[in-house]
Design a protein around this motif. Structure first.
Motif: not given
Length: 475
Positions: A421-448
């Motif tokens: 989650i931390t990594i995806a958020s940082e990458l998203f800030k610098y346009a290195k990851a798209n919002y779907l990746e952030v969305l997916t990892v947050q959803r997976d983390a909560m489910a886990a």
């Protein structure tokens, strides 16, 4: 005298004939021996011997169990079953003693003159110079007794059957206590798990709302589209919906726990914060043979089997003749003042009756057949309880081991996704990851995280279930 000799000869012949025609009991299947061990262990230490208030180390849980044992309605019902069985023992025991009654009476009698009694009364003086009156009064006071001699041991055997059934009801109450302790503990753990899942959802909602605000700023700057904002909003709504679902489950669990405690719905005091840090208690299973002594349901089945064996013996003894003694001693006169005229007013009688069933033997055979079938049924029930106890212990031993492995890997998954989650958020800030990746990892983390809490809950419940399966909780 000749008739007396014939009677003395007839009675033993009749007894011999009746005893030879008693039906034979059908032999029941022998009990299968239990395996020597549950696994390959040789340690005979058994955690079922630990008292419940020492087995559970959560003070809130201990207080709840203590309240349940005092107020639970099922325990109240079980206690009344014990009282009923105790009364039955007294009834069977009293049958061994003579039945003695005291009583008196008064009456008047007029018989026809042209009868044998009337003709005799007409020519008899009831007192010197006074004939028997037409309306003859009668006053009496006496002790009467009847007593069935337990020649064949039928009454003693019936008392033994009642005593075994009484002891079985005591074990039945102990089984209710065992189940209650386990159910209170498992419901408590269910409640703690739901509390922690609700906390995870609320934490996720807050994180998602923060991310949503960032997305809205980025949308204004044309970095992301309206689609990204809507998808994040939908995820927030989904999490908020889950929160209400979990809240309802918490309410249901609280109400169930209050029901077990024998009280109306109210708040449950619990140690929610320490849930994930709780270490499951180490349980030693001992050897299968100890189940026979530890588990109340097996002990109850054994006593019920013993009771049915006694009842079968009683049904067999019903075919033998019964011997009854009757006697009476008292005073009787046609006027109250003559009751004290001793010994003229004294009445007494004594008699012995021997009776053997002949015409109704089919009914006795049917009762015997029923008792035999009930005894065989109790034997199967006893075997079933032993098998069930062994299977339950084996299942929970395997469950505890597998849940431990599952918890370790699920913990690694949660740690990895939390870092993601931390990594995806940082990458998203610098346009290195798209919002779907952030969305997916947050959803997976909560489910886990939700699944990790569920595994922890199942771990604690498995330990409780093993403690119950070994026969612990009623001491």
């Amino acid at each position: 005298m000749k008739i007396f000799r014939i009677g003395c000869l007839f009675i033993p012949i009749t007894i011999f004939y009746l005893s030879c025609t008693v039906p034979k009991a059908v032999q029941s299947t022998s009990i299968k021996p239990a395996p020597a061990t549950f696994a390959n262990q040789t340690d005979s230490t058994n955690s079922a011997l630990i008292q419940w208030h020492q087995f559970f180390n959560d003070t809130c849980l201990v207080a709840l169990i203590d309240t349940a044992l005092k107020n639970n309605v099922d325990i109240g019902i079980a206690l009344q079953n014990i009282e009923i069985a105790k009364s039955n023992v007294l009834i069977r025991k009293s049958a061994l003693l003579p039945n003695i009654n005291i009583g008196g009476g008064a009456g008047v009698e007029k018989v026809g003159r042209y009868t044998s009694q009337g003709a005799g009364d007409a020519s008899t003086e009831i007192t010197p110079g006074k004939e028997v009156p037409d309306n003859l009064t009668d006053f009496n006071f006496s002790l009467q007794t009847s007593w069935e001699l337990d020649v064949w041991g039928k009454l003693h055997t019936a008392k033994k059957a009642a005593l075994a059934q009484y002891l079985a009801t005591v074990e039945g109450k102990n089984f209710v206590v065992t189940n209650l302790v386990a159910e209170v503990a498992n419901t408590y753990y269910e409640l703690l798990g739901l509390d922690n899942q609700l906390a995870i959802i609320k934490e996720a909602i807050q994180l998602q709302k923060n991310e949503l605000e960032v997305l809205k700023v980025q949308k204004e700057a044309a970095v992301v589209t309206e689609l990204a904002v809507k998808q994040f909003e939908a995820q927030v709504y989904n999490a908020e919906s889950q929160a209400f679902e979990v809240q309802q489950n918490i309410t249901v669990a609280e109400n169930k726990l209050n029901f077990l405690l024998g009280r109306y719905p109210q708040s449950i005091t619990r140690a929610t914060a320490n849930f994930m840090n709780q270490i499951p208690t180490l349980v030693n299973e001992g050897v299968p043979a100890q189940l026979l002594n530890n588990r109340p349901d097996i002990r109850q089945a054994a006593l019920e089997l013993k009771a049915t064996q006694f009842e079968l013996q009683v049904a067999k003894l019903e075919f033998y003749p019964s011997v009854n003694i009757t006697a009476a001693l008292g005073l009787q006169a046609f006027k109250p003042r003559y009751l004290t005229k001793l010994p003229a007013s004294v009445l007494y009688n004594f008699g012995t009756d021997v009776a053997a069933p002949i015409i109704n033997r089919n009914a006795l055979k049917a009762a015997f057949s029923t008792a035999n079938a009930v005894q065989i049924q109790a034997m199967y029930e006893y075997q079933k309880q032993i098998l069930n106890g062994f299977v339950e212990v084996k299942n929970e031993l395997s469950n505890i081991n597998n849940l431990q492995q599952q918890f370790e890997f699920k913990t690694k998954e949660v740690n990895t996704l939390t870092q993601s989650i931390t990594i995806a958020s940082e990458l998203f800030k610098y346009a290195k990851a798209n919002y779907l990746e952030v969305l997916t990892v947050q959803r997976d983390a909560m489910a886990a995280k939700m699944e990790l809490i569920a595994v922890k809950k199942e771990q604690l419940k498995a330990v409780t279930n093993l403690y119950k399966a070994l026969g612990g909780g009623w001491q």
